[in-house]
Design an enzyme around this catalytic site. Sequence first.
Site, PDB file in Angstrom:
ATOM      1  N   GLU A   1       0.832  -1.208   0.000  1.00  0.00           N
ATOM      2  CA  GLU A   1       0.000   0.000   0.000  1.00  0.00           C
ATOM      3  C   GLU A   1       0.868   1.261   0.000  1.00  0.00           C
ATOM      4  OE1 GLU A   1      -3.037   0.476  -0.621  1.00  0.00           O
ATOM      5  OE2 GLU A   1      -3.709  -1.592  -0.594  1.00  0.00           O
TER       6      GLU A   1
ATOM      7  N   TYR B   1      -5.931   6.663   4.674  1.00  0.00           N
ATOM      8  CA  TYR B   1      -6.168   5.680   3.619  1.00  0.00           C
ATOM      9  C   TYR B   1      -5.406   4.377   3.905  1.00  0.00           C
ATOM     10  CZ  TYR B   1      -5.610   2.821  -0.370  1.00  0.00           C
ATOM     11  OH  TYR B   1      -5.573   1.703  -1.154  1.00  0.00           O
TER      12      TYR B   1
ATOM     13  N   ASP C   1      -9.613   5.087  -2.227  1.00  0.00           N
ATOM     14  CA  ASP C   1      -8.517   5.627  -3.039  1.00  0.00           C
ATOM     15  C   ASP C   1      -9.130   6.217  -4.323  1.00  0.00           C
ATOM     16  OD1 ASP C   1      -9.211   3.483  -4.603  1.00  0.00           O
ATOM     17  OD2 ASP C   1      -7.214   2.575  -4.646  1.00  0.00           O
TER      18      ASP C   1
END
Length: 351
Positions: free
Chosen positions: A48, A131, A149
């Site tokens: 990520e 996020y 996202d």
Amino acid sequence: MRSGEEALAGAALLAWYDRAARVMPWRVGPAERMGGARPDAYAVWLSEVMLQQTTVAAVRDYFRRFTARWPSVSDLAAAADADVMAEWAGLGYYARARNLLKCARAVVSDHGGRFPETAEGLRALPGIGPYTAAAVAAIAFDEPAVVVDGNVERVVSRLWAVTDPLPGAKVRLTELAGRITPADRPGDHAQAMMDLGATICTPRSPDCAACPVAAFCTARAQGIAASLPRKAPKAEKPTRRGFAYVVLDPDGAVLLERRPDRGLLGGTLGFPGSDWTEAPDPRPPLSADWRVAPAAVRHTFTHFHLELTVMTARATGAGFTSRAAFRPGDLPTLMRKVWEAAQSADWSQPD
Ligand code: SF4
């Protein structure tokens, strides 16, 4: 999407994911999960962080190299800063690499080498924003965190035909994304939304005929899908200028310097240079017969364009890196461009 259809749409999306999930080196696919495999939080977190501002295709090799060299968060925490920065070279946004190390070290020193299992706990770690915290909590620990996202923003804006422009519409899109996030399999749901946005609900030409949630999509019904999400006009990027200095000694050794930790390209290795401003002052690292290389460098950062004049010279002195030890591939992209531009210079000039 009409109210009350969220659960049906969520189920259709998961059924599609079970058939069509993309294969990624950091992902535990739906079949493996059904067989009892669990995602490794370290792999999820690393991927990520790498995927921020970078494409899946670009990240695959970096991910494989990182996990081969540092198979666990403890291995990464024990790595030398310079080794991590060198492996990161070319991925850009170097603050991410510095934060990656800080985070790995905090996981080891404050959490015994195990990632916290909630978005809230993850959020408290250095370099983990809302996020990433939500994505890791959902994918690695199946917390029903709302993961939003760019792909998810696009899908949600279309499902509900949200015409308010980004970034103002973010809050509303997050609230709507929450409505479709199920309590069961939230990690797979998050990955299904990402996959849908990346492969079918694409920015310019969504393939609505192949979409598993087409029946619930208001933008498709209204014929406005490709125009969403709307975006507020961006301000023009300014252009900054600067000088970069490539100096070789008579044996071809190169003068390099490590940039300060703070600021753009912080902590990375590169060529000495001036400030980057509208009208920079030259700042050669030593006195020499400097020549302007025929090729200049143009590079774009998030907030500005940069034009570098590349100066070259031969000189002797201390602190040069031998040509054998100098690996241009370990430099950030900007500095690789400087090195390439320096090759256009006439290096036959007298020492
Ligand atoms: Fe996107 Fe089309 Fe599916 Fe709507 S129907 S979510 S616009 S691909």
